[in-house]
Design a protein around this motif. Structure first.
Motif, PDB file in Angstrom:
ATOM      1  N   ARG A   1       0.833  -1.212   0.000  1.00  0.00           N
ATOM      2  CA  ARG A   1       0.000   0.000   0.000  1.00  0.00           C
ATOM      3  C   ARG A   1       0.858   1.249   0.000  1.00  0.00           C
ATOM      4  NH1 ARG A   1      -4.291  -0.929   4.840  1.00  0.00           N
ATOM      5  NH2 ARG A   1      -5.104  -2.924   4.108  1.00  0.00           N
ATOM      6  N   ARG A   2       0.300   2.318  -0.561  1.00  0.00           N
ATOM      7  CA  ARG A   2       0.971   3.622  -0.472  1.00  0.00           C
ATOM      8  C   ARG A   2       1.116   4.009   0.994  1.00  0.00           C
ATOM      9  NH1 ARG A   2       1.415   7.387  -4.570  1.00  0.00           N
ATOM     10  NH2 ARG A   2       2.047   5.407  -5.494  1.00  0.00           N
ATOM     11  N   HIS A   3       2.345   4.315   1.427  1.00  0.00           N
ATOM     12  CA  HIS A   3       2.610   4.727   2.809  1.00  0.00           C
ATOM     13  C   HIS A   3       2.552   6.252   2.838  1.00  0.00           C
ATOM     14  CE1 HIS A   3       4.622   5.314   6.629  1.00  0.00           C
ATOM     15  NE2 HIS A   3       4.624   4.009   6.840  1.00  0.00           N
ATOM     16  N   HIS A   4       1.478   6.812   3.418  1.00  0.00           N
ATOM     17  CA  HIS A   4       1.235   8.255   3.259  1.00  0.00           C
ATOM     18  C   HIS A   4       2.252   9.124   3.983  1.00  0.00           C
ATOM     19  CE1 HIS A   4      -2.161   7.532   0.748  1.00  0.00           C
ATOM     20  NE2 HIS A   4      -2.613   6.643   1.621  1.00  0.00           N
ATOM     21  N   ALA A   5       2.728   8.670   5.131  1.00  0.00           N
ATOM     22  CA  ALA A   5       3.748   9.460   5.845  1.00  0.00           C
ATOM     23  C   ALA A   5       5.037   9.530   5.023  1.00  0.00           C
ATOM     24  CB  ALA A   5       4.021   8.849   7.218  1.00  0.00           C
ATOM     25  N   LEU A   6       5.384   8.415   4.371  1.00  0.00           N
ATOM     26  CA  LEU A   6       6.594   8.422   3.543  1.00  0.00           C
ATOM     27  C   LEU A   6       6.383   9.285   2.297  1.00  0.00           C
ATOM     28  CD1 LEU A   6       9.470   7.527   2.956  1.00  0.00           C
ATOM     29  CD2 LEU A   6       8.534   5.450   1.885  1.00  0.00           C
ATOM     30  N   ALA A   7       5.191   9.180   1.706  1.00  0.00           N
ATOM     31  CA  ALA A   7       4.893  10.006   0.528  1.00  0.00           C
ATOM     32  C   ALA A   7       5.016  11.488   0.887  1.00  0.00           C
ATOM     33  CB  ALA A   7       3.494   9.676  -0.002  1.00  0.00           C
ATOM     34  N   ALA A   8       4.553  11.861   2.090  1.00  0.00           N
ATOM     35  CA  ALA A   8       4.641  13.267   2.529  1.00  0.00           C
ATOM     36  C   ALA A   8       6.109  13.676   2.693  1.00  0.00           C
ATOM     37  CB  ALA A   8       3.882  13.449   3.845  1.00  0.00           C
ATOM     38  N   ARG A   9       6.894  12.762   3.238  1.00  0.00           N
ATOM     39  CA  ARG A   9       8.327  13.028   3.410  1.00  0.00           C
ATOM     40  C   ARG A   9       9.007  13.231   2.053  1.00  0.00           C
ATOM     41  NH1 ARG A   9      11.802  11.653   7.992  1.00  0.00           N
ATOM     42  NH2 ARG A   9      13.913  11.293   7.193  1.00  0.00           N
ATOM     43  N   MET A  10       8.598  12.420   1.071  1.00  0.00           N
ATOM     44  CA  MET A  10       9.163  12.558  -0.278  1.00  0.00           C
ATOM     45  C   MET A  10       8.750  13.887  -0.901  1.00  0.00           C
ATOM     46  SD  MET A  10       8.665   8.670  -1.734  1.00  0.00           S
ATOM     47  CE  MET A  10       9.478   9.002  -3.314  1.00  0.00           C
ATOM     48  N   GLU A  11       7.515  14.303  -0.604  1.00  0.00           N
ATOM     49  CA  GLU A  11       7.016  15.569  -1.134  1.00  0.00           C
ATOM     50  C   GLU A  11       7.838  16.736  -0.581  1.00  0.00           C
ATOM     51  OE1 GLU A  11       2.798  15.180  -1.260  1.00  0.00           O
ATOM     52  OE2 GLU A  11       2.571  17.341  -1.689  1.00  0.00           O
ATOM     53  N   ASP A  12       8.150  16.675   0.715  1.00  0.00           N
ATOM     54  CA  ASP A  12       9.008  17.710   1.314  1.00  0.00           C
ATOM     55  C   ASP A  12      10.362  17.731   0.626  1.00  0.00           C
ATOM     56  OD1 ASP A  12       7.115  18.374   3.122  1.00  0.00           O
ATOM     57  OD2 ASP A  12       8.003  17.273   4.816  1.00  0.00           O
ATOM     58  N   PHE A  13      10.876  16.544   0.321  1.00  0.00           N
ATOM     59  CA  PHE A  13      12.221  16.439  -0.225  1.00  0.00           C
ATOM     60  C   PHE A  13      12.249  16.857  -1.699  1.00  0.00           C
ATOM     61  CE2 PHE A  13      15.633  14.182  -2.352  1.00  0.00           C
ATOM     62  CZ  PHE A  13      16.724  14.464  -1.549  1.00  0.00           C
ATOM     63  N   TYR A  14      11.310  16.333  -2.474  1.00  0.00           N
ATOM     64  CA  TYR A  14      11.364  16.547  -3.931  1.00  0.00           C
ATOM     65  C   TYR A  14      10.603  17.772  -4.408  1.00  0.00           C
ATOM     66  CZ  TYR A  14      13.560  12.004  -4.811  1.00  0.00           C
ATOM     67  OH  TYR A  14      14.421  10.961  -4.869  1.00  0.00           O
ATOM     68  N   GLY A  15       9.590  18.229  -3.654  1.00  0.00           N
ATOM     69  CA  GLY A  15       8.759  19.335  -4.131  1.00  0.00           C
ATOM     70  C   GLY A  15       8.121  18.968  -5.459  1.00  0.00           C
ATOM     71  N   PRO A  16       8.153  19.901  -6.407  1.00  0.00           N
ATOM     72  CA  PRO A  16       7.477  19.654  -7.688  1.00  0.00           C
ATOM     73  C   PRO A  16       8.152  18.557  -8.518  1.00  0.00           C
ATOM     74  CG  PRO A  16       8.657  21.760  -7.699  1.00  0.00           C
ATOM     75  CD  PRO A  16       8.736  21.240  -6.311  1.00  0.00           C
ATOM     76  N   ARG A  17       9.351  18.139  -8.144  1.00  0.00           N
ATOM     77  CA  ARG A  17      10.021  17.067  -8.891  1.00  0.00           C
ATOM     78  C   ARG A  17       9.536  15.677  -8.476  1.00  0.00           C
ATOM     79  NH1 ARG A  17      15.321  16.706  -7.623  1.00  0.00           N
ATOM     80  NH2 ARG A  17      14.837  17.697  -5.633  1.00  0.00           N
ATOM     81  N   LEU A  18       8.537  15.642  -7.577  1.00  0.00           N
ATOM     82  CA  LEU A  18       8.018  14.344  -7.139  1.00  0.00           C
ATOM     83  C   LEU A  18       7.047  13.787  -8.191  1.00  0.00           C
ATOM     84  CD1 LEU A  18       7.880  12.124  -5.062  1.00  0.00           C
ATOM     85  CD2 LEU A  18       6.044  13.356  -3.922  1.00  0.00           C
ATOM     86  N   THR A  19       7.534  12.833  -8.976  1.00  0.00           N
ATOM     87  CA  THR A  19       6.718  12.260 -10.044  1.00  0.00           C
ATOM     88  C   THR A  19       5.991  11.013  -9.549  1.00  0.00           C
ATOM     89  OG1 THR A  19       8.592  10.908 -10.708  1.00  0.00           O
ATOM     90  CG2 THR A  19       8.357  13.050 -11.797  1.00  0.00           C
ATOM     91  N   ALA A  20       5.042  10.560 -10.359  1.00  0.00           N
ATOM     92  CA  ALA A  20       4.294   9.340 -10.030  1.00  0.00           C
ATOM     93  C   ALA A  20       5.245   8.140  -9.956  1.00  0.00           C
ATOM     94  CB  ALA A  20       3.217   9.097 -11.088  1.00  0.00           C
ATOM     95  N   VAL A  21       6.251   8.136 -10.840  1.00  0.00           N
ATOM     96  CA  VAL A  21       7.198   7.020 -10.845  1.00  0.00           C
ATOM     97  C   VAL A  21       7.997   6.982  -9.539  1.00  0.00           C
ATOM     98  CG1 VAL A  21       9.339   6.194 -11.917  1.00  0.00           C
ATOM     99  CG2 VAL A  21       7.384   6.829 -13.360  1.00  0.00           C
ATOM    100  N   ARG A  22       8.467   8.175  -9.112  1.00  0.00           N
ATOM    101  CA  ARG A  22       9.198   8.231  -7.835  1.00  0.00           C
ATOM    102  C   ARG A  22       8.323   7.751  -6.689  1.00  0.00           C
ATOM    103  NH1 ARG A  22      12.355  13.243  -9.184  1.00  0.00           N
ATOM    104  NH2 ARG A  22      14.455  12.383  -9.406  1.00  0.00           N
ATOM    105  N   LEU A  23       7.045   8.143  -6.744  1.00  0.00           N
ATOM    106  CA  LEU A  23       6.132   7.818  -5.640  1.00  0.00           C
ATOM    107  C   LEU A  23       5.954   6.311  -5.445  1.00  0.00           C
ATOM    108  CD1 LEU A  23       3.267  10.438  -5.539  1.00  0.00           C
ATOM    109  CD2 LEU A  23       4.611   9.598  -3.602  1.00  0.00           C
TER     110      LEU A  23
END
Lengths: 246, 246
Positions: free
Chosen positions: B94-116
């Motif tokens: 399953r998508r881990h939402h806390a990790l996805a949020a952490r990735m969003e902080d790190f990548y900003g707009p460079r956070l693609t669906a593939v990275r996710l």
């Protein structure tokens, strides 16, 4: 016709599991098998315990066309690989008289009872000799038993080369400054359009040369070339570092 | 009281089996575990195949107190370790939402669906974070999932140190110019007289320093010292090179 031979590697050694020694034989074997077109399917590193060696060797012997073991064939108490391989196939261990005679030629009066233990082998077995050495590769069914000392392991593997000939795998590599997440969809599309090719993606951290190496492989040389060209047409030429084709 | 933790290492990587890359993570892990008093029982190197990862991880999870996997956690099609570990325990991914949020902080707009995709984890799991990195160690039951890139693997392993503390093993080594066949009976006698000590014998070819290194090990420091002294009394002092006691 493409002949596909598969292999397993069993490294016997407490010293590797405890980190005292870094194994190099499995990597050497992987490269050797690769050039001969043999697929290495699994590497296992296990302790010097007869029962364990027996069960792991039996498992790998059933999984692969051939098995290579490394280590545990000297004269000391922790050298139990021959016993373990015998256990794998429910075979007895017996003094191999032709090998004992060879050791006698080599050692003369220095041939002690302890050294002679190295002639106690699973029965039946076949010996493969390497020029200039008395230690043989011992072949039991589809299992080649080799010593762990890297220089011996490597020389003895060379003696086995004529027996191991599959159809070589062709490899082409693309080195790029594009990141994995930019590449992922193109790799998937390339795979989907070229059934039978294998694609690997290997990112590097802080390597000025490239960010990712993409490898494309198959036993079908034309297929690899078509897949590489197809993928290259979809990558960013400004970020392409180089292409290697074997 | 001596706490004995055991461990297994599962390296996921076609590139290692094909000899393209030489693994260094298993050896690094072996040394790391050794200093923490954790017994590494087995290393397996297997291909990037979900079903295989599942069956091998399930097997090692049952065998050892803890399992470490290396490799296969990036965003490309050949990164299937999370799926494999989920398969081992019949868990969903399953998508881990806390990790996805952490990735969003790190990548900003460079956070693609593939990275996710790298936030799609076996559920449930625990994340262990390393300072300065968004990539976590993912802990599923007793399985720690780590990336294959050596610099990441090593940093992330350090973050796990506080969780891994067994009773360290004491090691003493005797380096000698005596050969293995001269030593064998003395090693066996030492073993017989010192139950619980482990003795290893490692011959070298053409090493001017020594012919054999004998290692004596146990979690009982006094026992190792007694065994080393007992063995030394039986060896040829003229051929002794040195003794190391940790």
């Amino acid at each position: 016709m493409a002949q596909v031979l598969s292999a397993s590697c069993v490294v016997v050694g407490n010293e590797i599991l405890s980190g005292k020694t870094r194994d190099s034989n499995a990597h050497h074997l992987a490269r050797f098998l690769r050039t001969r077109g043999v697929d290495l399917q699994r590497i296992q590193v296990i302790p010097d315990v007869v029962e364990l060696i027996g069960s792991v060797v039996a498992e790998e012997s059933a999984r692969s066309s051939v098995v290579f073991t490394s280590g545990g064939v000297g004269p000391t108490h922790d050298d139990v690989t021959y016993k373990g391989v015998a256990r794998a196939f429910d075979l007895p261990v017996r003094r191999h008289h032709a090998l004992a005679a060879r050791m006698e030629d080599f050692y003369g009066p220095r041939l002690t009872a302890v050294r002679l233990r190295m002639a106690d082998l699973p029965h039946p077995c076949e010996l493969v000799h390497t020029d200039g050495m008395w230690v043989p590769v011992v072949l039991v069914r589809n299992v080649y038993v080799l010593p762990g000392i890297p220089s011996l392991f490597q020389s003895m593997l060379e003696s086995l080369a004529p027996r191991l000939q599959g159809t070589p795998i062709r490899l082409q590599s693309i080195y790029t400054q594009q990141g994995e997440s930019e590449l992922a969809e193109h790799l998937e599309a390339t795979l989907a359009a070229h059934a039978g090719v294998e694609i690997g993606s290997y990112p590097r951290m802080n390597d000025p040369d490239h960010r990712v190496r993409v490898t494309l492989e198959s036993r079908d040389a034309d297929l690899v070339t078509r897949a590489t060209d197809w993928l290259l047409a979809r990558l960013d030429p400004a970020k392409l570092v180089r292409v290697e084709r074997d």
